[in-house]
Motif scaffolding. Structure first.
Motif, PDB file in Angstrom:
ATOM      1  N   ALA A 340       0.828  -1.210   0.000  1.00 31.69           N
ATOM      2  CA  ALA A 340       0.000   0.000   0.000  1.00 31.69           C
ATOM      3  C   ALA A 340       0.860   1.256   0.000  1.00 31.69           C
ATOM      4  O   ALA A 340       0.547   2.244  -0.683  1.00 31.69           O
ATOM      5  CB  ALA A 340      -0.921  -0.011   1.222  1.00 31.69           C
ATOM      6  N   TYR A 343       2.272   1.787  -3.653  1.00 27.82           N
ATOM      7  CA  TYR A 343       1.246   2.166  -4.625  1.00 27.82           C
ATOM      8  C   TYR A 343       0.731   3.579  -4.366  1.00 27.82           C
ATOM      9  O   TYR A 343       0.505   4.352  -5.309  1.00 27.82           O
ATOM     10  CB  TYR A 343       0.094   1.170  -4.564  1.00 27.82           C
ATOM     11  N   THR A 394      -4.001  -1.786  -0.148  1.00 30.47           N
ATOM     12  CA  THR A 394      -3.527  -0.896  -1.208  1.00 30.47           C
ATOM     13  C   THR A 394      -4.642   0.029  -1.701  1.00 30.47           C
ATOM     14  O   THR A 394      -4.430   1.238  -1.861  1.00 30.47           O
ATOM     15  CB  THR A 394      -2.982  -1.725  -2.388  1.00 30.47           C
ATOM     16  N   SER A 398      -4.785   4.113  -0.418  1.00 29.93           N
ATOM     17  CA  SER A 398      -4.425   5.052  -1.476  1.00 29.93           C
ATOM     18  C   SER A 398      -5.628   5.914  -1.849  1.00 29.93           C
ATOM     19  O   SER A 398      -5.477   7.066  -2.266  1.00 29.93           O
ATOM     20  CB  SER A 398      -3.899   4.317  -2.712  1.00 29.93           C
TER      21      SER A 398
END
Length: 510
Positions: A340, A343, A394, A398
């Motif tokens: 995570a 990304y 992730t 994000s």
């Protein structure tokens, strides 16, 4: 719900003949300024003041972002370590029954929600470096105290004071960050800071994994050592944070007078007048809440918080239920957080480069839905569920920074930035209360209810974000009408400054 000035029609209002007077002798701009023109004006300003923009940007990044990364890393680490402690037997040692562990998680959010707007308002009265470092000192001391609790009541008391102390950190950091960087500069910085939550999640698992070796040392169990070590570390670093946390640009200690002038005027070129010097009271704060955008941004964040905190609090338990030992579960909980982190920073660069926000927030939400569905559906496939954990962490971690950065940049001026960010995070964290009660022990190992609710609320957040895109696009069009400009500039000068992003030159990002 009351409409903001942008939403109100004004085609029947009489033209104002003395509109220009509201700005005294200042020149009035009443249309969107192209990005190229903003860059040109900024370059001219830098030349006029003898500022090397690139050098100053490096100075800002080094003096602003790292202290906030450290601050929130400590806060988030101390917030979620209770999940690692539970894996090591805290619930059994404290004789927690039924949903008492969930209640202990919930009590954190009660003061957290209440004090966030108050905290942002207080930073106009007390310098941020004093306020925030003081709060993190209290936070560390309370975390340390959790290592010595003997019963359920003591755990509740500590969790309550943790929430009160940490209420300042998240909205305060986003508030201050948004006063230093322009729209095209912000996402990388916001996401770099926010992604420290991923590192904190990873560090929490890694620290817990190593702390298992301290089982029985000096008569304390390994779950107690988690709080003792992390609380001591946090409280100690609070003294360092006192010296390195930045204040607002207008009185930042690491900038000289010329640099302060440049940063402030640069932000006014790219946004609107900051209004830092303008005093505002509770009536002005109340009027800000009439804007429906505050509720929409809060709802979108609220819906993401539910699955996000659900994952943060219960991922070690979920991974343990896949067949891993307690120690191995804490170890395996690290890797989704690292994915995570990577990304989040990649899409932050892409977002700043393309100058768009919503597609990244929405696409990350869709990734999280896929991950939640894998964890829910592959109940007989431990490896498949673990892969789903990567997508969940992730996607959610994000999507949230993309959403909060998008929000903070679309509120202009100190009043609306302060209230907008605090309201979004404060109301949004009501979702934290819900998240603590959707992953119950009786639902293990599949956690059908919790995962299903997480999917539903992530879908809801995406829908709200799409509504926001439509509304912001509509507002940009309305701002260019003569009737809107006439009504806006008919206000007194203070009202114009406090209106912030409702100024006709301010173009909303989406």
């Amino acid at each position: 719900m009351s409409k903001s000035p942008i939403e109100k029609t004004s085609s029947t209002e009489s033209p104002q003949n003395d509109v220009e007077k509201t700005f005294s002798n200042n020149e009035r701009e009443d249309s969107f300024i192209p990005d190229e023109e903003k860059i040109r004006q900024t370059t001219e300003l830098a030349q006029e003041l003898g500022i090397n923009e690139k050098k100053l940007m490096w100075k800002l990044d080094l003096c602003i972002v790292p202290p906030f990364i450290l601050l929130y890393f400590l806060a988030f680490l101390d917030r979620i370590n209770v999940s690692n402690a539970k894996v090591y037997g805290m619930a059994e040692d404290l004789n927690l029954k039924g949903d008492q562990f969930n209640v202990a998680l919930t009590i954190f959010f009660v003061p957290y929600i209440i004090f966030e707007i108050i905290s942002n308002y207080s930073m106009k009265k007390v310098s941020p470096h004093i306020w925030l470092s003081g709060c993190i000192l209290v936070f560390g001391c309370v975390t340390l105290a959790m290592g010595f609790v003997k019963n359920y009541s003591g755990l509740l008391a500590c969790r309550f004071f943790l929430g009160a102390a940490e209420a300042s950190s998240f909205p305060g950091i986003f508030y201050i960050l948004s006063t230093y960087y322009t729209g095209v500069e912000s996402q990388k910085r916001f996401s770099t800071f926010f992604s420290c939550t991923c590192l904190a999640g990873a560090a929490g698992g890694a620290i817990a994994y190593k702390i298992n070796d301290l089982q029985g040392v000096h008569g304390y169990n390994s779950w107690q050592w988690i709080f003792i070590v992390e609380g001591t570390f946090t409280a100690g670093l609070a003294f360092l944070l006192y010296f390195i946390i930045p204040d607002f640009p207008e009185n930042a200690r690491f900038l000289n007078d010329v640099e302060r002038t440049f940063v402030k005027r640069k932000l006014e070129i790219h946004s609107v007048q900051s209004g830092f010097e303008v005093e505002y009271g509770w009536k002005d704060i109340f009027n800000t809440f009439k804007d429906p955008m505050l509720m929409l941004t809060a709802l979108a964040y609220f819906a993401l918080v539910i699955p996000s905190y659900g994952y943060a609090y219960f991922s070690p338990t979920i991974i343990k239920e896949m067949g891993y030992t307690a120690v191995s579960a804490n170890q395996h909980s690290v890797y989704p957080w690292l994915a995570a982190f990577g990304y989040t920073n990649i899409i932050a660069v892409a977002s700043d480069y393309t100058k768009i926000r919503s597609p990244f927030a929405i696409s990350s939400g869709l990734m999280a839905i896929v991950g939640l569905a894998l964890v829910l559906g592959l109940h007989d496939n431990a490896q498949g569920r673990y892969a789903g954990c990567f997508l969940v962490a992730t996607g959610l971690y994000s999507s949230m920074p993309s959403l909060v950065c998008w929000t903070a940049l679309n509120f202009g001026g100190h009043l609306r930035k302060s209230i907008g960010t605090a309201n979004q995070v404060g109301f949004g964290n009501i979702g934290g209360i819900i998240s603590t009660f959707i992953f119950l022990a009786v639902d293990a190992p599949r956690y059908v209810k919790g995962l299903s609710i997480g999917i539903a609320f992530t879908v809801f957040s995406i829908i709200i974000m799409l509504v926001m895109v439509v509304l912001l696009n509509r507002r940009n069009r309305i701002k260019q009408t003569d009737s809107y400009k006439e009504r806006f500039f008919a206000q007194d000068e203070k009202a114009i400054v406090l209106a912030g992003d409702e100024h006709p030159t301010f173009k909303y990002l989406y």
